[in-house]
Motif scaffolding. Structure first.
Motif, mmCIF file in Angstrom:
data_model
loop_
_atom_site.group_PDB
_atom_site.id
_atom_site.type_symbol
_atom_site.label_atom_id
_atom_site.label_comp_id
_atom_site.label_asym_id
_atom_site.label_seq_id
_atom_site.Cartn_x
_atom_site.Cartn_y
_atom_site.Cartn_z
ATOM 1 N N ARG A 5 0.849 -1.198 0.000
ATOM 2 C CA ARG A 5 0.000 0.000 0.000
ATOM 3 C C ARG A 5 0.880 1.242 0.000
ATOM 4 N NH1 ARG A 5 -2.639 -3.135 4.328
ATOM 5 N NH2 ARG A 5 -4.551 -4.033 3.463
ATOM 6 N N GLU A 6 0.662 2.100 -0.966
ATOM 7 C CA GLU A 6 1.399 3.364 -1.005
ATOM 8 C C GLU A 6 0.687 4.373 -0.117
ATOM 9 O OE1 GLU A 6 4.228 3.867 -2.324
ATOM 10 O OE2 GLU A 6 4.390 1.986 -3.455
ATOM 11 N N ILE A 7 1.464 5.192 0.563
ATOM 12 C CA ILE A 7 0.854 6.255 1.361
ATOM 13 C C ILE A 7 1.065 7.584 0.650
ATOM 14 C CG2 ILE A 7 1.070 7.575 3.507
ATOM 15 C CD1 ILE A 7 1.257 5.098 5.022
ATOM 16 N N SER A 8 -0.020 8.315 0.460
ATOM 17 C CA SER A 8 0.072 9.621 -0.203
ATOM 18 C C SER A 8 -0.953 10.551 0.429
ATOM 19 C CB SER A 8 -0.221 9.454 -1.690
ATOM 20 O OG SER A 8 -1.601 9.158 -1.842
ATOM 21 N N ASP A 10 -3.682 11.139 -0.687
ATOM 22 C CA ASP A 10 -5.009 10.538 -0.864
ATOM 23 C C ASP A 10 -5.317 9.484 0.196
ATOM 24 O OD1 ASP A 10 -5.452 12.068 -3.066
ATOM 25 O OD2 ASP A 10 -4.648 10.561 -4.458
ATOM 26 N N THR A 11 -4.290 9.110 0.965
ATOM 27 C CA THR A 11 -4.522 8.114 2.013
ATOM 28 C C THR A 11 -5.181 8.823 3.189
ATOM 29 O OG1 THR A 11 -2.437 7.143 1.330
ATOM 30 C CG2 THR A 11 -3.408 6.307 3.376
ATOM 31 N N ARG A 12 -6.276 8.250 3.647
ATOM 32 C CA ARG A 12 -6.974 8.869 4.780
ATOM 33 C C ARG A 12 -6.803 8.004 6.032
ATOM 34 N NH1 ARG A 12 -10.360 12.886 5.551
ATOM 35 N NH2 ARG A 12 -12.050 12.712 7.046
ATOM 36 N N VAL A 42 -0.373 12.759 5.051
ATOM 37 C CA VAL A 42 -1.587 12.045 4.634
ATOM 38 C C VAL A 42 -2.789 12.934 4.944
ATOM 39 C CG1 VAL A 42 -0.703 9.701 5.004
ATOM 40 C CG2 VAL A 42 -1.733 10.947 6.910
ATOM 41 N N ASN A 96 -8.882 5.038 5.326
ATOM 42 C CA ASN A 96 -8.435 3.781 4.716
ATOM 43 C C ASN A 96 -7.841 2.894 5.814
ATOM 44 O OD1 ASN A 96 -7.483 6.176 2.645
ATOM 45 N ND2 ASN A 96 -8.589 4.507 1.659
ATOM 46 N N GLN A 120 1.430 -0.629 5.317
ATOM 47 C CA GLN A 120 1.930 -0.473 3.946
ATOM 48 C C GLN A 120 2.462 -1.790 3.408
ATOM 49 O OE1 GLN A 120 4.494 3.187 4.644
ATOM 50 N NE2 GLN A 120 4.007 3.352 2.482
ATOM 51 N N ASP A 169 -7.418 -2.026 8.982
ATOM 52 C CA ASP A 169 -7.724 -1.561 7.640
ATOM 53 C C ASP A 169 -9.230 -1.274 7.536
ATOM 54 O OD1 ASP A 169 -6.680 -1.399 4.755
ATOM 55 O OD2 ASP A 169 -8.488 -2.639 4.571
#
Ligand code: UDP
Ligand code: MG
Length: 333
Positions: A5-8, A10-12, A42, A96, A120, A169
């Motif tokens: 899982r990428e964290i950006s 857009d990750t909530r 994030v 998320n 992740q 998750d």
């Protein structure tokens, strides 16, 4: 495991914090957690559940929410207890990944990035395993005994020394909030759901004010909920006791009959009679008591009473698209 899982941006991430009379610490706690979340780059929300606090926790939280739109405060209509408050927070969480922690600084917020690292890697549940508890020796002894007993008798593999603190998750959160049972033990439900789980060892800090809000009776009830909702051992053990009692009864009967018909000696004295009677009396009483525990639970589940009631909420995500205040029909969930 490699990164799955990428964290950006857009990750909530949701952080759920049940609080009951924690006014002394809330502002500091908010600042510390926000600092950590900000560094993660994030999107996040902090969900405080004001579980019927009688101090000014509610006002403090509302003040925080007024200044910070990422803070959601759910004010329950009374004190429902830690587990229902936690469930309220999970139902409101939209992240998320959802992190559950106590609002008394016993759960170190610095662990949040570690949880996320494991998430992740693909773990759906990352929980804190408590080492070096800072509580008093008696409490530590009971916690140890409880976790060991639960592990021994539980039908679900519940890890030792794992409390509520951890990350789940979104898909796990959805599952857990869909369970309708009332007498909840979150660490047990979190183990029961399965998926990819990982425990990470952390030091459990001391409470900032040394005055537990759950209390000894609360802990006893939680232990009872854990044991009865995750094990049928209390009932099964009575089958075992029953068999032993039956064997003893048969043995005693044979002995008495042998004395009567073959030896012609008078029946044994009152002592053995009384011991036997009280032994069976005790077995009956205990058996009924344990059966009662299950009946109470069946009754409670059949009633389907809501687990909590929301009185009002600040920055309610469900209402952002509609009006700013909670509608009446949000009172029952
Ligand atoms: N708490 C709650 N409702 C209650 C009791 C406790 O929301 O009726 C909260 C409390 O504010 C804290 C967390 O649950 O954030 C854990 O409580 P406590 O520290 O008393 O439990 P312990 O750590 O001793 O198990
Ligand atoms: Mg605590």
């Amino acid at each position: 495991m490699s990164t799955i899982r990428e964290i950006s941006r857009d990750t909530r991430i949701s952080v759920v914090l049940p609080a009951f009379n924690e006014s002394a610490i809330l502002s500091d706690l908010y600042r510390i957690v926000i600092d950590i979340l900000e560094k993660l780059n994030v999107t996040y929300e902090m969900i405080f559940i004001n579980d019927g606090s009688t101090d000014n926790s509610g006002e403090i939280l509302d003040e925080i929410a007024k200044k910070d739109p990422n803070v959601i405060v759910i004010h329950l209509s009374r004190n429902f207890g830690h587990q229902p408050a936690l469930q309220a927070g999970l139902e409101y969480a939209t992240g998320n990944a959802v992190i559950v922690m106590d609002a008394d600084m016993q759960d170190n917020p610095e662990t949040i990035p570690q949880f996320l690292k494991e998430w992740q890697k693909g773990y759906d549940i990352v929980y804190a395993v408590r080492v070096n508890r800072k509580e008093n020796i008696l409490k530590r002894f009971f916690f140890n005994a409880f976790y060991r007993l639960l592990k021994f008798i539980s039908d679900t593999k519940i890890p030792l020394n794992a409390g509520n603190f951890g990350l789940i998750d979104r898909k796990v959160c959805k599952q857990i909030i869909s369970f309708h049972e009332h007498d909840r033990y979150y660490p047990g439900l979190r183990s029961w759901v399965g998926f990819k789980q990982k425990g990470i060892e952390i030091d459990r800090g001391a409470r900032y004010d040394d005055a537990t809000r759950v209390g000894l009776i609360g802990l006893f009830k939680l232990a009872k909920a854990a044991i009865i909702s995750f094990s049928s051992f209390p009932l099964t053990i009575f089958l075992f006791f029953g068999i032993i009692a039956l064997i003893m009864f048969l043995g005693l009967s044979i002995l008495t009959l042998y004395h009567k018909f073959f030896l012609g000696i008078a029946s044994p004295g009152w002592a053995s009679f009384l011991i036997t009677v009280s032994f069976f009396g005790a077995i009956n009483a205990l058996g009924i008591g344990i059966l009662g525990e299950y009946v109470i639970r069946i009754y409670s589940e059949v009633r389907q009473r809501p687990l909590f009631l929301v009185e009002r909420c600040s920055n309610d995500p469900k209402e952002r698209t509609k009006s700013k205040t909670c509608p009446e029909n949000n009172m029952t969930k």
